[in-house]
Design a protein around this motif. Sequence first.
Motif, PDB file in Angstrom:
ATOM      1  N   ASN A 341       0.698  -1.263   0.022  1.00 45.30           N
ATOM      2  CA  ASN A 341       0.096   0.073  -0.093  1.00 45.30           C
ATOM      3  C   ASN A 341       0.786   1.392   0.034  1.00 45.30           C
ATOM      4  O   ASN A 341       0.369   2.246  -0.435  1.00 45.30           O
ATOM      5  CB  ASN A 341      -0.956  -0.038   1.169  1.00 45.30           C
ATOM      6  N   PRO A 342       1.888   1.335   0.821  1.00 44.19           N
ATOM      7  CA  PRO A 342       2.678   2.645   0.531  1.00 44.19           C
ATOM      8  C   PRO A 342       3.294   2.752  -0.739  1.00 44.19           C
ATOM      9  O   PRO A 342       3.282   4.047  -1.122  1.00 44.19           O
ATOM     10  CB  PRO A 342       4.070   2.395   1.668  1.00 44.19           C
ATOM     11  N   ASN A 343       3.541   1.900  -1.565  1.00 46.94           N
ATOM     12  CA  ASN A 343       4.217   2.056  -2.876  1.00 46.94           C
ATOM     13  C   ASN A 343       3.017   2.315  -3.787  1.00 46.94           C
ATOM     14  O   ASN A 343       2.966   3.099  -4.908  1.00 46.94           O
ATOM     15  CB  ASN A 343       4.753   0.535  -3.445  1.00 46.94           C
ATOM     16  N   LEU A 344       1.926   1.762  -3.596  1.00 42.71           N
ATOM     17  CA  LEU A 344       0.648   1.880  -4.792  1.00 42.71           C
ATOM     18  C   LEU A 344      -0.151   3.137  -4.344  1.00 42.71           C
ATOM     19  O   LEU A 344      -0.408   4.031  -5.046  1.00 42.71           O
ATOM     20  CB  LEU A 344      -0.165   0.891  -4.523  1.00 42.71           C
ATOM     21  N   TYR A 345      -0.395   3.516  -3.099  1.00 40.35           N
ATOM     22  CA  TYR A 345      -1.515   4.613  -2.808  1.00 40.35           C
ATOM     23  C   TYR A 345      -0.875   5.535  -1.479  1.00 40.35           C
ATOM     24  O   TYR A 345      -1.564   6.565  -1.516  1.00 40.35           O
ATOM     25  CB  TYR A 345      -2.731   4.015  -2.088  1.00 40.35           C
ATOM     26  N   GLY A 346       0.387   5.577  -1.198  1.00 44.74           N
ATOM     27  CA  GLY A 346       0.844   6.212  -0.177  1.00 44.74           C
ATOM     28  C   GLY A 346       0.123   6.062   1.189  1.00 44.74           C
ATOM     29  O   GLY A 346       0.013   6.901   2.036  1.00 44.74           O
ATOM     30  N   THR A 347      -0.537   4.811   1.393  1.00 50.48           N
ATOM     31  CA  THR A 347      -1.160   4.416   2.681  1.00 50.48           C
ATOM     32  C   THR A 347      -0.590   3.246   3.147  1.00 50.48           C
ATOM     33  O   THR A 347       0.314   2.792   2.855  1.00 50.48           O
ATOM     34  CB  THR A 347      -2.452   4.150   2.254  1.00 50.48           C
TER      35      THR A 347
END
Length: 761
Positions: A341-347
Amino acid sequence: MNSIRTPLTSALLLAIGSPLAAHAAPDDANADSASGSATDLDRVQVRGSWFNPSSPKFTAELLDTPKSVSIVPEKLISETGATSLQDALRMVPGITFGAGEGGNPTGDRPFIRGFDSQSNIFVDGLRDVGSQTREIFDLEQVEVVKGPSSAYGGRDSGGGSLNLVSKTPKLKNETRASMGVGTDSYARGTVDANHVLGDGIATRLNLMKHESDIAGRDAANVSRWGIAPSIAFGLNGPAQLIASHYHMETDDLPDAGGFPYSNPFPANSPNAGLNGDGSPLVPDRNNYYGLKERDFQRTRADISTLDASYDFGGHKLRNIARLGNTSNDYLWTQPDDSKGNPNLYGTLWRRTNSRAVDVKSFVDQLSLTGRFETGALQHSYSAGVEYSDEKMRRGSYLMSPGTNNPLTNGTSCPTTGAATGWNCTDFDNPNPNDPWAASHLLYRSDKALDVRQTTLTRSAYLFDTIEFTAQWSVNLGLRYDDFSTELVTPVAGQAPTRVRHDSDFVNYQAGVVYKPAANGSIYLSWGTSSTPPGMDGGDGSDGLTTAVADLKPQETTNIELGTKWDLFDNRLNLTAAAFHTVMDNARVTIDNGTSQNAGKKAINGAEIGFTGQLGDRWSLYGGYTWLDSELKDIGYVCAAPVGRTCPGGVYVPSPNNGNLFPNTARHSASLWSSYTLPFGLTLGAGATYSDRQYGDVANTKWIPGYTRWDAMASYVLQDNISLQLNLQNLTDKTYFTKAYASHYAAIAPGRAATLALNVKF
């Protein structure tokens, strides 16, 4: 936190609230060294040499023992401001720390010479089972025995073991007290009171209370208190009896999770192009991804010991028995669980790890030690039998609803906030105050379904150091273990499943020592260890499963060439060693999908160490370790063709054969030095260095190397009162101390300062 505001806490705070006070370390030896009087280094000499192991299984002085042993004395613990076992071991090169999660518990998990030694921790020579985060307020010294050491302690992972030496009563009236305050809400008080009651009778009481946040980290904090009373009879005679109890409780908002790795996607994934280099992603070192309303870690330890001995003309008969009861309960946030999620959405997805475990144990050791002659040969021997009974009970914590994102019915987090049940948060700006508890229920799993494991061990051992001449001696050790463990897993509405392993094994330690001079030795030694399935007793990283239950114990051998020297009138001790360690029947998956003793891993290494009191004012401690590790054969992996799954698929040799050990730094070093000026000011400084460490056997997830600097200053106000300032992580270095295999790396605390008032009377 309120649960620990007991009458004991009030008594402790009252005892240390007077101008007695002191330091973060439990028992501040620095007041002596600062005044230029006899040093603590002098006081811990035992048999005429530098620091010696406390165990009677070492039948020669450390100078003449053909094995690498590092000892962290109380003086070093105090000067460096250590408050936990991990702090104390920071100054020993060749030791790294592994991270935990749910099945592999969070707690002290040292790796010694590349091997996981979480289950190889002893207190006063008896195995201390049960995962914990250990304190140092009741410790005299920490002993690190390196290399396979099953001859000394039984089942062993192959890298070495730790022995924690408790404080016991002495025939002198002395009280040390301490009060420390510092940055990040740091407050710590300790009392160490020893009192002579009568002829050969003395008592000792150690108390500790500690509260602090974690430097450089939002939200996380620690809170703990402990008490350790003991009484001894016959200290001035041949018959002695020491009774003691150790109690400690912790209640922390844990900082176990750290940060996710930058490469969560498989190489063949459509998102592989978003991967980073495999190091942790750190948008801000202060970010805390847990939840104040949810996360916790509470531990408890109650350990009672009875130590009786009788010395009859150079031979000592001793029996030491211990009842232990420990618990480790926690639920904490693991950041994103490799979901990307950090890589894809910044979450970030807030996965949880939890554990609710209780371990009860009874250990008894009967030994006979002494010296005798056979003709011209001098013998120093130790023989004994041991019995241990360990019972583990393990459950977990559950949540309703769970931790999935209700918007995606999974772990994907395109958005954050209340609609995700607060299970998704912003990666750059997480909020630990999110009101998670308003919409969730947290409860412990059904105790009737707890996993239970019982482990019984019966052992016998014999050690003998044979002196042929003043120059030549041999050290021989032999141990037999009968090991039995059973894992019971309840199943609702059905009969429980049972897995059992029974084995016996013999291990030995053999070494020859040549002394070219009275103050030096050169040795060559050979040692072995056995690692049976279920080695951890159900509360560690080496669990019992149906896949491995019928396998033989893993066997590790070590050959070591070393030298030890006491120089400058015994003021400086130098050691050096080169070694080759091999585990040649490691448990691996073979080409038919089953587990067998078919693997092999090896490590070559070299180390140097130095410990000195160079004059009355200058002390020195440090060393360097080089470890060249290789996973020579870790078996096969599944390479199933499309439409098929393993075990029906195809197994191919692991592409990770030849890689480096996880959690193993190729180079590591430490240095600490302190000097006392004539007017009572002591200055100290030091550094620790660790090379890059991989978290996984594929060597794709890693934490970078680092150098950390620390400093201290102590000033004597009066003969028995001093102030001590400690600066930890002086340069505020951002670095990582633990690399988990697949998910995350644990970040180290930032810069912190503590000021303590130390009193002895």
